[in-house]
Design a protein around this motif. Structure first.
Motif, mmCIF file in Angstrom:
data_model
loop_
_atom_site.group_PDB
_atom_site.id
_atom_site.type_symbol
_atom_site.label_atom_id
_atom_site.label_comp_id
_atom_site.label_asym_id
_atom_site.label_seq_id
_atom_site.Cartn_x
_atom_site.Cartn_y
_atom_site.Cartn_z
ATOM 1 N N SER A 1 6.808 12.926 -1.569
ATOM 2 C CA SER A 1 6.891 12.299 -0.239
ATOM 3 C C SER A 1 5.982 11.081 -0.281
ATOM 4 O O SER A 1 4.861 11.159 -0.769
ATOM 5 C CB SER A 1 6.457 13.294 0.841
ATOM 6 O OG SER A 1 5.082 13.579 0.716
ATOM 7 N N MET A 2 6.476 9.947 0.171
ATOM 8 C CA MET A 2 5.714 8.691 0.018
ATOM 9 C C MET A 2 5.931 7.759 1.194
ATOM 10 O O MET A 2 7.039 7.674 1.725
ATOM 11 C CB MET A 2 6.203 8.015 -1.265
ATOM 12 C CG MET A 2 5.353 6.889 -1.760
ATOM 13 S SD MET A 2 5.676 6.754 -3.542
ATOM 14 C CE MET A 2 4.864 5.227 -3.885
ATOM 15 N N SER A 3 4.871 7.060 1.566
ATOM 16 C CA SER A 3 5.010 6.016 2.596
ATOM 17 C C SER A 3 4.674 4.674 1.966
ATOM 18 O O SER A 3 3.679 4.528 1.265
ATOM 19 C CB SER A 3 4.038 6.284 3.752
ATOM 20 O OG SER A 3 4.625 7.148 4.684
ATOM 21 N N PHE A 4 5.541 3.692 2.228
ATOM 22 C CA PHE A 4 5.349 2.334 1.721
ATOM 23 C C PHE A 4 4.934 1.433 2.875
ATOM 24 O O PHE A 4 5.577 1.433 3.928
ATOM 25 C CB PHE A 4 6.659 1.790 1.145
ATOM 26 C CG PHE A 4 7.197 2.543 -0.050
ATOM 27 C CD1 PHE A 4 7.930 3.715 0.105
ATOM 28 C CD2 PHE A 4 6.977 2.060 -1.333
ATOM 29 C CE1 PHE A 4 8.443 4.381 -1.002
ATOM 30 C CE2 PHE A 4 7.495 2.732 -2.436
ATOM 31 C CZ PHE A 4 8.229 3.892 -2.276
ATOM 32 N N LEU B 1 0.885 -1.176 0.000
ATOM 33 C CA LEU B 1 0.000 0.000 0.000
ATOM 34 C C LEU B 1 0.915 1.216 0.000
ATOM 35 O O LEU B 1 1.859 1.291 0.785
ATOM 36 C CB LEU B 1 -0.870 0.003 1.273
ATOM 37 C CG LEU B 1 -1.604 1.315 1.583
ATOM 38 C CD1 LEU B 1 -2.683 1.610 0.548
ATOM 39 C CD2 LEU B 1 -2.220 1.276 2.983
ATOM 40 N N ALA B 2 0.663 2.125 -0.899
ATOM 41 C CA ALA B 2 1.486 3.347 -0.941
ATOM 42 C C ALA B 2 0.585 4.561 -0.910
ATOM 43 O O ALA B 2 -0.487 4.579 -1.514
ATOM 44 C CB ALA B 2 2.330 3.353 -2.211
ATOM 45 N N ARG C 1 9.203 5.251 5.361
ATOM 46 C CA ARG C 1 8.615 6.591 5.367
ATOM 47 C C ARG C 1 9.568 7.530 4.622
ATOM 48 O O ARG C 1 10.536 8.014 5.156
ATOM 49 C CB ARG C 1 8.403 7.067 6.803
ATOM 50 C CG ARG C 1 7.571 8.344 6.903
ATOM 51 C CD ARG C 1 7.658 8.904 8.310
ATOM 52 N NE ARG C 1 9.009 9.368 8.606
ATOM 53 C CZ ARG C 1 9.512 10.551 8.241
ATOM 54 N NH1 ARG C 1 8.760 11.406 7.578
ATOM 55 N NH2 ARG C 1 10.761 10.866 8.561
ATOM 56 N N CYS C 2 9.269 7.715 3.335
ATOM 57 C CA CYS C 2 10.181 8.534 2.514
ATOM 58 C C CYS C 2 9.665 9.973 2.478
ATOM 59 O O CYS C 2 9.007 10.394 1.511
ATOM 60 C CB CYS C 2 10.290 7.953 1.111
ATOM 61 S SG CYS C 2 10.886 6.270 1.147
ATOM 62 N N GLY C 3 9.948 10.694 3.546
ATOM 63 C CA GLY C 3 9.571 12.111 3.596
ATOM 64 C C GLY C 3 8.097 12.357 3.857
ATOM 65 O O GLY C 3 7.655 13.512 3.838
ATOM 66 N N HIS C 4 7.333 11.266 4.108
ATOM 67 C CA HIS C 4 5.886 11.435 4.272
ATOM 68 C C HIS C 4 5.546 11.639 5.752
ATOM 69 O O HIS C 4 6.362 11.359 6.628
ATOM 70 C CB HIS C 4 5.181 10.184 3.723
ATOM 71 C CG HIS C 4 3.737 10.427 3.418
ATOM 72 N ND1 HIS C 4 3.297 11.118 2.321
ATOM 73 C CD2 HIS C 4 2.623 10.065 4.108
ATOM 74 C CE1 HIS C 4 1.983 11.177 2.319
ATOM 75 N NE2 HIS C 4 1.545 10.538 3.413
ATOM 76 N N ASN C 5 4.300 12.095 6.007
ATOM 77 C CA ASN C 5 3.879 12.267 7.411
ATOM 78 C C ASN C 5 3.904 10.925 8.123
ATOM 79 O O ASN C 5 3.579 9.893 7.536
ATOM 80 C CB ASN C 5 2.435 12.791 7.474
ATOM 81 C CG ASN C 5 2.274 14.062 6.692
ATOM 82 O OD1 ASN C 5 2.881 15.056 6.997
ATOM 83 N ND2 ASN C 5 1.465 13.981 5.636
ATOM 84 N N PRO C 6 4.241 10.934 9.415
ATOM 85 C CA PRO C 6 4.225 9.684 10.174
ATOM 86 C C PRO C 6 2.809 9.105 10.236
ATOM 87 O O PRO C 6 1.842 9.844 10.386
ATOM 88 C CB PRO C 6 4.714 10.088 11.564
ATOM 89 C CG PRO C 6 4.722 11.565 11.603
ATOM 90 C CD PRO C 6 4.671 12.082 10.217
ATOM 91 N N SER C 7 2.711 7.776 10.063
ATOM 92 C CA SER C 7 1.412 7.091 10.146
ATOM 93 C C SER C 7 1.249 6.537 11.554
ATOM 94 O O SER C 7 2.160 6.623 12.374
ATOM 95 C CB SER C 7 1.376 5.958 9.125
ATOM 96 O OG SER C 7 1.779 6.442 7.859
ATOM 97 N N PHE C 8 0.075 5.951 11.806
ATOM 98 C CA PHE C 8 -0.188 5.433 13.149
ATOM 99 C C PHE C 8 -0.735 4.017 13.092
ATOM 100 O O PHE C 8 -1.515 3.670 12.195
ATOM 101 C CB PHE C 8 -1.214 6.333 13.864
ATOM 102 C CG PHE C 8 -0.742 7.740 14.042
ATOM 103 C CD1 PHE C 8 -1.195 8.754 13.201
ATOM 104 C CD2 PHE C 8 0.168 8.064 15.052
ATOM 105 C CE1 PHE C 8 -0.747 10.056 13.372
ATOM 106 C CE2 PHE C 8 0.610 9.379 15.211
ATOM 107 C CZ PHE C 8 0.154 10.366 14.371
ATOM 108 N N LEU C 9 -0.312 3.230 14.083
ATOM 109 C CA LEU C 9 -0.883 1.892 14.265
ATOM 110 C C LEU C 9 -1.517 1.872 15.640
ATOM 111 O O LEU C 9 -0.860 2.069 16.650
ATOM 112 C CB LEU C 9 0.237 0.831 14.149
ATOM 113 C CG LEU C 9 -0.241 -0.613 14.221
ATOM 114 C CD1 LEU C 9 -1.092 -0.968 13.004
ATOM 115 C CD2 LEU C 9 0.966 -1.577 14.287
#
Lengths: 110, 690
Positions: free
Chosen positions: B557-560, B502-503, B574-582
């Protein structure tokens, strides 16, 4: 947005005020180009009064970083507020651009 | 056209034929073997024939000129003048020649014959002259006509043609009926003689030229009159009616000559009396032209400076001044500047200060100083013994954007007409300037709408509506494009049997530029994220490819999230993207490994700056990722929603489903934003692991 520049000995000091959006990023870019034409030393950017920067503005910093470092000079930004700093941090730019709290710390790189 | 040429040919043929027949008949009547002249001339039959030819000649000559006039009714009067003058000149020349022949040349044959030949020729010349003038004057009389004049002319023209009929009798001014009829014609001719509207439209020089031309007409007319009415009478009386055709007693000749005479004299007098007023009328015409010029600028120019220059020129021209200025204040449309004519900047400032000093605030309203002097009666400006000043504010879009000043080196140099006229000019110019601004805005808005349309349609095609991420995964997707168009992107792909990628990404820039980068990213994504690809290699591959494709000022900016549904593991970059949450139960884990945006640095630097984060999940856990359009939403106080607030919402609530989670986040952002505009694309994806 307002941008001014001055000399600090051999070094160039650029001050950016206000908000850098897509449109004002072009003005900022032009200003950088003018300064870099005649700059003989390091480039310091005072972001003390910078309230917001868009991705276009970040792009301007990134594009000139390479050129400055290729000339053997330093590119240092200082005075960022928390919000703007976190924008740089999330993108990871703090790994490649030197960011300091104030002018004194910035001058340590020169 | 063809018809009128045929008519021309017809009339000229008939007129010529009539005259020739008349002349031949006349000469035959004066042949030596015909005696007594007197009896036969007054013999009814011969008189009738003679008058038929004469009437015919009058009629067809006039009809010819009438047809000519009709053919050229669309031409301007100026274009007709030369043909009229030429015909007149020919008539004058011919008449002069005929006179010379009569006085100085020995008759080559019998005197009566010779005199009649000359007389008939003079009748030809006179008729052509009258017809030429008659129809030329018709054009002048009917210039800018009204209904009354039009009607009277029609009646008069008919009366003239009717008078041809009276050619069959010889009339005498001693007779009451003749005198009365001629007086009637004269009265109408007098009325028509004062229809001189065309005079007002001539410049001074044109009037002088016209006086000369009319003087020549008048001179020719006098010569003809003198010959016809006095000489022919003399010959007629003294030599026992030597002349067969006695034109002095023909009513047609009397009436037409009367009209031509009246109009000639009237024209000359009115032209002379109108000479002094020429300059005033020319000034009015010039004012009109100035106004037209200003209005035209509305349509043709995009240049505000041209509008101002035209305004100043118009005002100076109309007030007969050579000194003036326009001062513009700094605004969106103008830099602060002076446009000056005939004055130094220092003088302008002096005049402005003087006005303010007199309590006249020209920023608020028009001010007029009929006599501006410095203290102790000294001249305010060097070189001007007296000075009158007019200053008017220039207002556009309810703002005073400048002022215009005109000076004259005489006291009280502006009358009410000029003041009003300058007012009109300034209003017109202000309107033009306002319209320019509106036009610019409209164009920009059009451009913006067009861009929006393109970008939206591109995004519609690029962004998928579903996210198949494997079994036991429930997801909710929320993506909203703002009017200002950002560059949010998300996608998914299956990498191996149990692993889905998921990106979520945010392309830098906005508008069509961002849409373009998004389409590049989609291409790269589906080229690289294929079954069999190694998850640890992918971020670097993306970085390298985007580094080639993007400009040096652009980045992504992308998150993988590599989700292994078998191992229940998320491998995250996390390539420059906003931090995600679990969210695991009540605990919220911020996924914030080190990373740098894609397309910024080269391979080796990228690898050293990118860290992987591996987390395990279980059923009931939630994964939340989003773009910065969510966290950078501002409220009316200018505060940002922020990452912390996002984290707090997650921590403080329990959710029933991914839909519930996303609904909650969405609501919170909307409430926070309130009525403020959404300036960026907002995307968030909520996943519940089942």
């Amino acid at each position: 947005m307002e941008v001014t520049s001055s000399k600090l000995g051999d070094h160039s000091l650029i001050k950016v005020l206000g908000e850098v959006d897509a449109l004002s990023a072009i003005t900022l870019d032009n200003h950088f180009k003018e300064v870099l034409k005649t700059s003989k030393g390091h480039v310091l950017v005072d972001c003390g009064d910078l309230k917001y920067i868009s991705s276009a503005g970040l792009g301007v910093f990134m594009s000139h970083l390479k050129e400055i470092e290729n000339n053997g000079h330093q590119f240092v930004i200082f005075g960022l507020n928390q919000e703007v700093y976190s924008t740089f941090e999330i993108l990871g730019l703090h790994h490649i651009i030197k960011i300091e709290k104030n002018l004194t710390d910035a001058l340590k790189h020169c | 056209m063809k018809r009128s040429i045929r008519l021309d040919a017809l009339y000229i043929t008939l007129a010529t034929a009539s005259w020739l027949l008349l002349t031949v008949y006349t000469l035959q009547l004066t042949a030596p073997n015909w005696a007594p002249v007197l009896d036969n001339v007054f013999s009814t039959g011969k008189v009738f024939v003679k008058n038929i030819f004469l009437s015919g000649f009058f009629l067809f000559t006039f009809l010819f000129f009438k047809n000519q006039n009709k053919k050229r009714s669309k031409n301007s009067i100026e274009s007709l003048i030369w043909s009229v003058i030429t015909i007149n000149a020919i008539c004058l020349f011919l008449h002069a020649t005929l006179r010379a022949l009569e006085y100085f040349v020995e008759s080559p044959f019998e005197l009566t014959l010779w005199l009649n030949l000359i007389n008939n020729s003079n009748i030809l010349v006179g008729t052509v002259f009258c017809a030429n003038c008659f129809y030329f004057f018709k054009r002048l009389i009917l210039y800018q006509k009204n209904q009354t004049v039009d009607y009277v002319w029609k009646v008069f023209e008919h009366m003239i043609y009717i008078s041809i009929v009276f050619t069959f009798i010889n009339v005498n001014l001693d007779q009451f009926l003749t005198f009365f009829s001629l007086a009637l014609y004269a009265v109408i001719a007098l009325f028509l003689s004062i229809q001189m509207k065309w005079v007002a439209f001539l410049s001074r020089n044109e009037k002088l030229t016209a006086i000369v031309r009319f003087a020549v007409f008048f001179f020719t007319l006098c010569l003809l009159l003198q010959h016809i009415f006095f000489e022919s009478l003399r010959y007629g009386d003294e030599a026992d009616h030597l002349l067969v055709i006695d034109s002095a007693h023909k009513f047609f000749a009397l009436s037409t000559f009367t009209f031509v005479l009246f109009y000639c004299i009237s024209s000359i007098l009115i032209l002379i009396f109108n000479l002094p007023t020429s300059s005033a009328f020319e000034q009015k015409l010039q004012d009109n032209k100035n106004f037209k010029k200003l209005s035209q600028k509305l349509v043709t120019t995009g240049n505000n400076d041209h509008i101002l220059k035209t305004l100043l020129d118009a005002c100076l021209s109309s007030s007969i001044s050579t000194e003036g200025w326009i001062e513009m204040f700094k605004s969106d449309a103008f830099k602060a500047k002076y446009i000056r004519e005939g004055l130094k900047k220092a003088d302008i400032v002096k005049i402005q200060h003087y006005a303010l000093g007199q309590g006249q605030n020209y920023h608020l309203k028009k001010i007029y100083l009929p006599s501006a002097e410095a203290h102790n009666q000294e001249p305010l400006i060097e070189g001007f013994d007296s000075l009158s000043v007019l200053i008017q504010p220039i207002i556009a879009n309810h703002c005073v954007i400048g002022n215009i000043g005109i000076t004259r080196g005489i006291e009280d140099g502006f009358d009410n007409d000029i003041l009003e006229l300058i007012d009109s000019y300034v209003s017109q110019a202000s309107l033009t300037l306002e319209n320019q601004t509106l036009l610019q805005k409209a164009l920009e808005h059009e451009r913006f709408l067009e861009e929006k349309k393109i970008a939206h349609s591109v995004k519609e095609k690029l962004l998928r509506k579903d996210l198949p991420l494997g079994p036991n995964i429930e997801y909710t997707l929320f993506s909203d494009s703002s009017d200002h168009v950002g560059g949010d992107y998300y996608d998914c792909a299956q990498i191996s049997e149990n692993v889905h990628l998921l990106a979520i990404a945010d392309v830098s820039g906005h508008g069509t530029g961002a849409a373009f980068h998004m389409s590049q990213l989609k291409g790269i994504f589906h080229a690289l994220a294929v079954p069999g690809s190694k998850s640890s290699d992918l971020p670097a591959l993306f970085n390298r490819t985007l580094g080639y494709c993007l400009e040096k000022t652009s980045f992504v900016s992308m998150s993988f999230f590599f989700i292994d549904t078998a191992q229940q593991v998320i491998t995250h970059y996390r390539c420059g993207h906003n931090p995600s949450f679990l969210k695991k139960g009540d605990h919220v884990l911020k996924l914030n490994p080190r990373g740098i945006g894609l397309g910024i640095v080269k391979d080796q630097d990228f690898d050293s700056l990118t860290q992987v984060e591996i987390v395990h999940y279980q059923a009931g856990d939630y994964l939340l990722c989003y773009t910065d359009g969510m966290t950078e939403s501002v409220n009316s106080m200018g505060e940002h929603f922020g990452i912390d607030r996002m984290e707090q919402i997650l921590a403080a609530n329990r959710f029933k489903s991914s839909k519930d989670l996303i609904g909650h986040i969405k609501k919170s952002v909307e409430v926070f934003r309130g009525v403020s505009e959404n300036l960026d694309d907002t995307t968030c994806i909520g996943i519940k692991f089942l």
